[in-house]
Design an enzyme around this catalytic site. Structure first.
Site, PDB file in Angstrom:
ATOM      1  N   ASP A   1       0.863  -1.173   0.000  1.00  0.00           N
ATOM      2  CA  ASP A   1       0.000   0.000   0.000  1.00  0.00           C
ATOM      3  C   ASP A   1       0.905   1.230   0.000  1.00  0.00           C
ATOM      4  O   ASP A   1       1.506   1.581   1.021  1.00  0.00           O
ATOM      5  CB  ASP A   1      -0.910  -0.006   1.234  1.00  0.00           C
ATOM      6  CG  ASP A   1      -1.910   1.144   1.222  1.00  0.00           C
ATOM      7  OD1 ASP A   1      -1.797   2.034   0.343  1.00  0.00           O
ATOM      8  OD2 ASP A   1      -2.806   1.162   2.087  1.00  0.00           O
TER       9      ASP A   1
ATOM     10  N   HIS B   1      -9.742   5.240 -21.945  1.00  0.00           N
ATOM     11  CA  HIS B   1      -9.462   3.849 -22.258  1.00  0.00           C
ATOM     12  C   HIS B   1      -9.146   3.730 -23.744  1.00  0.00           C
ATOM     13  O   HIS B   1      -9.196   4.713 -24.495  1.00  0.00           O
ATOM     14  CB  HIS B   1     -10.631   2.948 -21.860  1.00  0.00           C
ATOM     15  CG  HIS B   1     -10.716   2.705 -20.383  1.00  0.00           C
ATOM     16  ND1 HIS B   1      -9.766   1.979 -19.691  1.00  0.00           N
ATOM     17  CD2 HIS B   1     -11.633   3.102 -19.457  1.00  0.00           C
ATOM     18  CE1 HIS B   1     -10.089   1.929 -18.415  1.00  0.00           C
ATOM     19  NE2 HIS B   1     -11.217   2.609 -18.245  1.00  0.00           N
ATOM     20  N   ASP B   2      -8.838   2.514 -24.162  1.00  0.00           N
ATOM     21  CA  ASP B   2      -8.398   2.249 -25.531  1.00  0.00           C
ATOM     22  C   ASP B   2      -9.298   2.935 -26.571  1.00  0.00           C
ATOM     23  O   ASP B   2      -8.808   3.565 -27.503  1.00  0.00           O
ATOM     24  CB  ASP B   2      -8.376   0.735 -25.775  1.00  0.00           C
ATOM     25  CG  ASP B   2      -7.787   0.356 -27.116  1.00  0.00           C
ATOM     26  OD1 ASP B   2      -6.604  -0.042 -27.164  1.00  0.00           O
ATOM     27  OD2 ASP B   2      -8.513   0.427 -28.132  1.00  0.00           O
TER      28      ASP B   2
ATOM     29  N   ASP C   1      -3.929  -0.057 -26.211  1.00  0.00           N
ATOM     30  CA  ASP C   1      -3.450  -0.699 -24.983  1.00  0.00           C
ATOM     31  C   ASP C   1      -2.203  -1.546 -25.217  1.00  0.00           C
ATOM     32  O   ASP C   1      -1.184  -1.374 -24.534  1.00  0.00           O
ATOM     33  CB  ASP C   1      -4.545  -1.589 -24.386  1.00  0.00           C
ATOM     34  CG  ASP C   1      -5.551  -0.802 -23.559  1.00  0.00           C
ATOM     35  OD1 ASP C   1      -5.344   0.405 -23.378  1.00  0.00           O
ATOM     36  OD2 ASP C   1      -6.540  -1.395 -23.105  1.00  0.00           O
TER      37      ASP C   1
END
Length: 395
Positions: free
Chosen positions: A78, A144-145, A174
């Site tokens: 984390d 996104h793509d 991508d």
């Protein structure tokens, strides 16, 4: 067996989505030691609809069948905790390269940016993959793509018969524009470091990568040559000798007979040689296409494949993905392999002296956390305290 090309190279993988894990899979196949970092709560992906996770492609991520995770070790960290950042910094100082999928500037908030880390690791290569790159008005914009290929102009030349943009699988931006470009950048930076001893930061924008993939296509429009829409009348399915046809059994056959000699041979085999005279100026494309469509519709796909077998006609079946593993060329090249009980695509390319390989299976997320902490010099008491702090998690 000879050592792989990247034997001895250490990669710290902080990526989670498609391009980064794909890039580090390739680097791992080439022999690099890859440590993949996930958040302790990693899993289903917050914000996804259930139907997304039900999709076999999306739902497989980080499972035992996720071959993007082969040849990697997995740890939980984390980075919002002090201990998590400290551990990540120690890993980075031992790494040759880091691969990151974060919006520009986010690493600096953790004190893990290239400028900070390179003070103590001057040979470090930091590869930052983002949608739009590290600068410009869209640098902090999510996407996104589909968004990247829309802006790249790729959808202009991928339209259906009604002229509507097609929505392809996320391959162009991508994997080609992001993943492959990241691998190229890291390999080039390693070559440069071999000469100078200095690492550097690599800024991979998936929009940039999609544009680079289209560099040849852009040669015309960037220089004001011709009408871009005409591309859809050549390699975009407008030419009868370069398109797919439906057969009698509902299967498709792909005709790529772009050169005259291939198409002439094909027409001869189909007893349609009279169509050859109609091909020069493109005014008869629709008529030729309709005749070919009617011809192929007379018989099933298997009939045409048998008829054309061994002929130089540039014709292949359109395969379902489930059939690809049994395709003779794929079998001969051993491009579908089984390793550790998982069928998967084999590493590529092939090397005559330093072969790539699948050495380890996709790990359970976080399964190497304790092992990696011990390698960093933490004793059992310190490791227990780190787990208690929440900086890492159990697999």
């Amino acid at each position: 067996m000879s050592q792989s090309p990247l034997h001895g190279i250490k990669i710290l993988d902080l990526s989670q989505h498609a391009p980064g894990p794909f890039a580090t899979m390739i680097l791992g196949d080439l022999g690099a030691e890859v440590i993949h970092v996930s958040h302790p709560s990693a899993g289903g992906g917050p914000g996804y609809f259930a139907q997304v996770l039900d999709d076999p492609f999306m739902g497989i991520r980080f499972s035992s069948n996720d071959t993007l995770m082969r040849n990697k070790r997995s740890i939980f960290l984390d980075l919002k905790t002090e201990n998590g950042r400290e551990i990540c910094r120690k890993l980075a100082l031992e790494a040759d390269a880091i691969v990151v999928e974060m919006r520009p500037g986010k690493l600096a908030k953790f004190g893990l940016d290239h400028a900070t880390l390179s003070v103590d690791n001057p040979g470090l290569i930091t590869c930052c993959i983002s949608g739009y790159g590290g600068s410009g008005p869209h640098a902090q914009t999510p996407g996104h793509d589909l968004n990247y290929i829309a802006l790249s102009g790729a959808l202009e030349v991928m339209r259906d018969s009604r002229g509507e943009p097609l929505q392809p699988q996320n391959v162009l931006a991508d994997y080609a524009g992001g993943g492959y470009l990241a691998v190229i950048g890291i390999l080039a930076a390693l070559a440069a470091r071999a000469k100078s001893g200095q690492g550097q930061e690599i800024d991979v924008g998936m929009l940039d990568g999609a544009l680079l993939t289209l560099a040849d296509l852009f040669s015309a429009p960037l220089n004001g040559i011709g009408d871009v829409s005409k591309w859809r009348t050549t390699l975009g399915g407008g030419m009868p000798n370069y398109r797919c046809y439906l057969c009698a059994d509902g299967r498709y056959i792909a005709v790529g007979a772009l050169e005259k000699r291939f198409f002439e041979t094909l027409l001869s085999e189909l007893n349609l040689l009279h169509l050859m005279d109609k091909m020069e100026d493109g005014t008869s494309n629709l008529m030729v296409t309709e005749e070919l469509a009617a011809k192929f519709a007379e018989q099933p796909q298997s009939y045409w494949l048998k008829l054309l077998e061994g002929k130089e006609v540039c014709v292949t079946p359109v395969l379902d993905m489930a059939e690809v593993g049994n395709e003779p060329q794929v079998l001969a090249r051993e491009m579908v392999i089984e390793r550790f009980g998982v069928r998967q695509i084999a590493p590529a390319p092939r090397f005559s002296k330093t072969p790539s390989s699948v050495r380890t299976p996709p790990p359970k997320l976080g399964s190497h956390t304790t092992q990696v902490l011990r390698e960093l010099g933490y004793d059992d008491e310190s490791i227990d305290r780190i787990f208690e702090s929440g900086a890492v998690g159990a697999s």
